[in-house]
Scaffold this active site. Structure first.
Site, PDB file in Angstrom:
ATOM      1  N   LYS A  86      -1.085   7.399  10.492  1.00 22.23           N
ATOM      2  CA  LYS A  86      -0.508   6.056  10.468  1.00 22.23           C
ATOM      3  C   LYS A  86       0.899   6.030  11.077  1.00 22.23           C
ATOM      4  CE  LYS A  86       1.683   5.999   5.889  1.00 22.23           C
ATOM      5  NZ  LYS A  86       3.054   5.849   6.372  1.00 22.23           N
ATOM      6  N   THR A  87       1.705   7.076  10.811  1.00 21.19           N
ATOM      7  CA  THR A  87       3.071   7.092  11.355  1.00 21.19           C
ATOM      8  C   THR A  87       3.040   7.163  12.879  1.00 21.19           C
ATOM      9  OG1 THR A  87       3.873   8.185   9.349  1.00 21.19           O
ATOM     10  CG2 THR A  87       5.312   8.252  11.279  1.00 21.19           C
TER      11      THR A  87
ATOM     12  N   ASP B 161       5.512  -0.708   6.979  1.00 24.77           N
ATOM     13  CA  ASP B 161       4.846   0.535   6.583  1.00 24.77           C
ATOM     14  C   ASP B 161       4.525   0.483   5.085  1.00 24.77           C
ATOM     15  OD1 ASP B 161       3.862   3.130   6.839  1.00 24.77           O
ATOM     16  OD2 ASP B 161       5.796   4.028   6.326  1.00 24.77           O
ATOM     17  N   GLU B 162       3.502   1.228   4.646  1.00 22.24           N
ATOM     18  CA  GLU B 162       3.116   1.338   3.229  1.00 22.24           C
ATOM     19  C   GLU B 162       2.981  -0.045   2.580  1.00 22.24           C
ATOM     20  OE1 GLU B 162       2.162   4.079   2.224  1.00 22.24           O
ATOM     21  OE2 GLU B 162       3.368   5.742   2.967  1.00 22.24           O
TER      22      GLU B 162
ATOM     23  N   GLN C 242      -4.462   4.127  -1.774  1.00 21.90           N
ATOM     24  CA  GLN C 242      -3.276   4.892  -2.161  1.00 21.90           C
ATOM     25  C   GLN C 242      -2.214   4.011  -2.830  1.00 21.90           C
ATOM     26  OE1 GLN C 242      -2.089   8.357   0.442  1.00 21.90           O
ATOM     27  NE2 GLN C 242      -3.279   7.241   1.966  1.00 21.90           N
TER      28      GLN C 242
ATOM     29  N   ARG D 232      -4.173  15.481  -0.668  1.00 24.36           N
ATOM     30  CA  ARG D 232      -2.984  16.270  -0.288  1.00 24.36           C
ATOM     31  C   ARG D 232      -3.414  17.640   0.243  1.00 24.36           C
ATOM     32  NH1 ARG D 232      -0.612  12.610   1.006  1.00 24.36           N
ATOM     33  NH2 ARG D 232      -2.523  11.547   0.459  1.00 24.36           N
TER      34      ARG D 232
END
Length: 688
Positions: free
Chosen positions: A33-34, A217-218, A248, A594
């Protein structure tokens, strides 16, 4: 730019090249995503010729903002001297207020206060109003009021229980004080810009036209106020691109509302959704477990992660006798990995609740392994544990003034600074420790020195310490029960926002002492203290350290070798009134994703729980994730509401939840609407 675009997946490229109109990039864990959002920013400037000053990219943390800026600026060809604005919501609020706060008849030379300053103000106001509520509780309530856009006068009208009325009273005085002194707290950095934009249509239009291309973002972590701000900022063009993952969303407890991402298309018209489902982090077996678990959530987009890496080792599921067995086995496994040359920083241990860190810390220490508690505090350094250790030190050594001063007012005994100075001076004159000096004073002498009320509480404290010392010299069997009964240290923490966690840690510490006593019935208090001192003095400055942390703290991180512990009902998921099972499940999904190559999940047969050893039931998540076969899966949904939550009803307006009760498959909420209480099904209200 073409080379960079060609490196993207088809869906990443679609997201980058979508220019006008609202866009939700639904980015699964590890899906890049980044890279997508920074490339899109560069594409707008490099290829579309958008002036950088017409873009606005918002993040939630300074770390994310800094990382994004570094990555974006590397690929932006910018002949213009102006860099695009890429910052946190709060930084944007600050920049906005520096320009426009005068519209609220306030000066531009305002000062931002941090959390500590806020607590001090609240503490002083509470003292003046003779309100004894925990400062952190009041601070949290004031944040809720501001993020719900409730003015002090409205807050007090809606308050029904005593603690909320008192919090609202403090809020009134707090607002008067910060406005008078031209102070701004963190919540004001969002609330005040919203207020200005809400009241000034022309300015709203101007600002929206200034920032014609907005990225966030997020987005799953936004609260109601942030979304309302975004609606104003994009009101003239609807060119808003948000990146997030509904699976998330794990910060509901601090105001994040998952409905913001689920209802994106309702808030922003003609929106397009592009899913990023290719995962570049984890192997297929790991993602299979993650996908299987999260599919049990009903309130989500339909999304399935696919591994770009391919096959790998199966996820290991380990069962242990108890927490000591679990921690010891994991510590030995980690030591073997390190001996094989694995970098310690690529190994991690995750847990749902902080309480579980104690056994892991002890086991790692015994194996000679260095660790660091990321985003948290090592068990023996937590305030509540250090308080008990200070009591134990005074019991073992009455000459320990440092420890005695730490516990003299815990729980509160009405002992102020002036009284402490008198006690210090008296001890100095007598050439004794403060404890010994008080012990040798007659009751009349003590009353004369510090007054009747304080002398009574001090005399009781000294008496209890003497009793506990006598007990410890005979045997530590039953010592923790006597200590808990006489000192009542839990009373000091029970009303705090994180009181449940602190009391859980106290119970865990009692359990630790009792376990040590079981191994060595002749254990002396001095030996117990010396061993704990060695643990807490562990050198953590070396870079070769193993990260251990809660799942919340692990968000955004990744590890080659991952251990997730404590998969039992009550520990993961946490269960009970107010528990949001879907958010618990999302935490499980975050934990699993993770892991890059190797994942071990564990559970135990028995564990210390609420101060007692109990048989544990394995987590429902193990069955839902396909790790075990289960005929009695608890695929349950719980209310996302709990007592004290602010909610909104389309007819009755805003109210506060008084109680939550399960009725069949639904939940019945008792809600106080400005003094009128009504029973409402949870599906008919929304969180504020």
């Amino acid at each position: 730019m073409n080379k960079i675009l060609n490196e993207l997946s088809p869906n990443q490229r679609k997201a980058v090249e979508h220019i006008n109109g609202s866009l939700l990039i639904l980015a699964g864990a590890g899906s890049g995503k980044t890279k997508t959002i920074t490339t899109r920013l560069a594409y707008l400037i490099n290829e579309c010729g958008i002036d950088p000053k017409n873009t606005l990219t918002l993040t939630f943390s300074n770390k994310a903002s800094s990382e994004m800026a570094q990555r974006a600026f590397k690929i932006i060809r910018n002949s213009n001297t102006t860099n695009p604005i890429l910052c946190t919501f709060h930084k944007f609020g600050l920049l906005f207020l520096k320009l426009y706060i005068e519209k609220l008849e306030r000066s531009k030379d305002f000062v931002i206060i941090d959390s500590d300053d806020k607590y001090k103000l609240i503490k002083a106001i509470s003292k003046n109003l003779k309100i004894n509520l925990d400062t952190y509780f009041i601070s949290n309530e004031i944040s809720k009021y501001k993020n719900s856009l409730l003015l002090p006068e409205e807050a007090i009208k809606r308050a029904e229980l005593k603690e909320y009325k008192e919090s609202a009273l403090v809020y009134i005085e707090y607002q008067k004080m910060i406005i008078k002194d031209n102070l701004v707290d963190f919540d004001d950095l969002l609330m005040l810009p919203y207020k200005i934009l809400a009241e000034d249509f022309e300015l709203r239009k101007k600002i929206s036209n200034q920032y014609k291309y907005i990225m966030v973002d997020e987005y799953q972590d936004t609260n109601e106020l942030q979304v309302k701000l975004l609606e104003y900022l994009s009101s003239e063009h609807n060119n808003i691109c948000v990146v997030g993952d509904d699976d998330q969303s794990i910060y509901g407890w601090r105001g994040a509302n998952i409905q913001n991402i689920l209802d994106f298309s309702k808030k922003f018209y003609d929106s397009r959704i592009i899913k990023l489902e290719t995962n570049y982090r984890s192997t297929e077996p790991i993602l299979k477990v993650a996908n299987s678990l999260i599919e049990h959530n009903g309130n989500r987009f339909n999304k399935n992660l696919i591994s770009n890496i391919g096959d790998g080792d199966s996820v290991k599921l380990e069962k242990y006798i108890d927490e000591t067995h679990e921690a010891t086995a994991i510590a030995k496994d980690i030591k073997k990995l390190i001996n094989k040359g694995v970098d310690p920083q690529t190994i991690a241990v995750l847990y749902r609740v902080n309480t579980l860190s104690r056994a892991i810390e002890d086991a790692l220490y015994k194996e000679g392994l260095k660790f660091h508690s990321i985003g948290g505090i090592p068990f023996y350094e937590r305030v509540e544990v250090k308080d008990i250790i200070s009591f134990l030190r005074v019991i073992a050594n009455p000459s320990d003034d440092f420890s005695f001063m730490r516990i003299i007012n815990k729980p509160k005994r009405g002992i102020g600074k002036a009284t402490i100075e008198k006690l210090k001076k008296e001890a100095l004159n007598r050439k004794l420790s403060i404890y010994q000096s008080i012990e040798r004073l007659t009751l009349n002498e003590l009353i004369k020195l510090v007054g009747k009320k304080v002398s009574s509480s001090l005399a009781l404290l000294i008496s209890n310490i003497k009793l506990l010392k006598e007990k410890s010299q005979i045997s530590l069997d039953g010592f923790t029960e006597l200590f808990d009964n006489k000192i009542k240290i839990k009373n000091h923490y029970e009303d705090m926002i994180d009181g449940f966690d602190k009391i859980s840690n106290i119970n865990e510490f009692y359990g630790f002492i009792n376990e040590r006593l079981k191994d060595n019935p002749a254990l002396k208090l001095e030996d117990l203290l010396n061993n704990m001192a060695l643990y807490s003095e562990q050198d953590k400055t070396d870079e070769n350290i193993i990260p251990i942390m809660t799942i919340h703290a692990s968000k955004g991180l990744e590890f080659e070798h991952l251990f997730v512990i404590g998969l039992e009902e009550g520990f993961f998921p946490i269960i009970g009134i107010g528990c949001n099972m879907e958010e618990e499940r999302r935490l499980g999904y975050v934990a699993i994703t993770r892991a890059k190559r190797y994942l071990t999940i564990s559970y135990v047969d028995t564990r210390f729980y609420k101060g007692k050893r109990k048989n544990m039931e394995k987590s429902r998540f193990l069955g839902e994730a396909g790790l075990i076969k289960s005929d009695s899966l608890k695929i349950t949904k719980s209310s996302k509401y709990k007592k004290g939550d602010l909610v909104k009803h389309k007819i009755f307006g805003m109210g506060r939840v008084q109680s939550v009760n399960k009725i069949g498959k639904s939940y019945n909420l008792l809600i106080n609407f400005s003094g009128e209480k009504k029973n409402i099904l949870s599906s008919f209200v929304k969180s504020i």
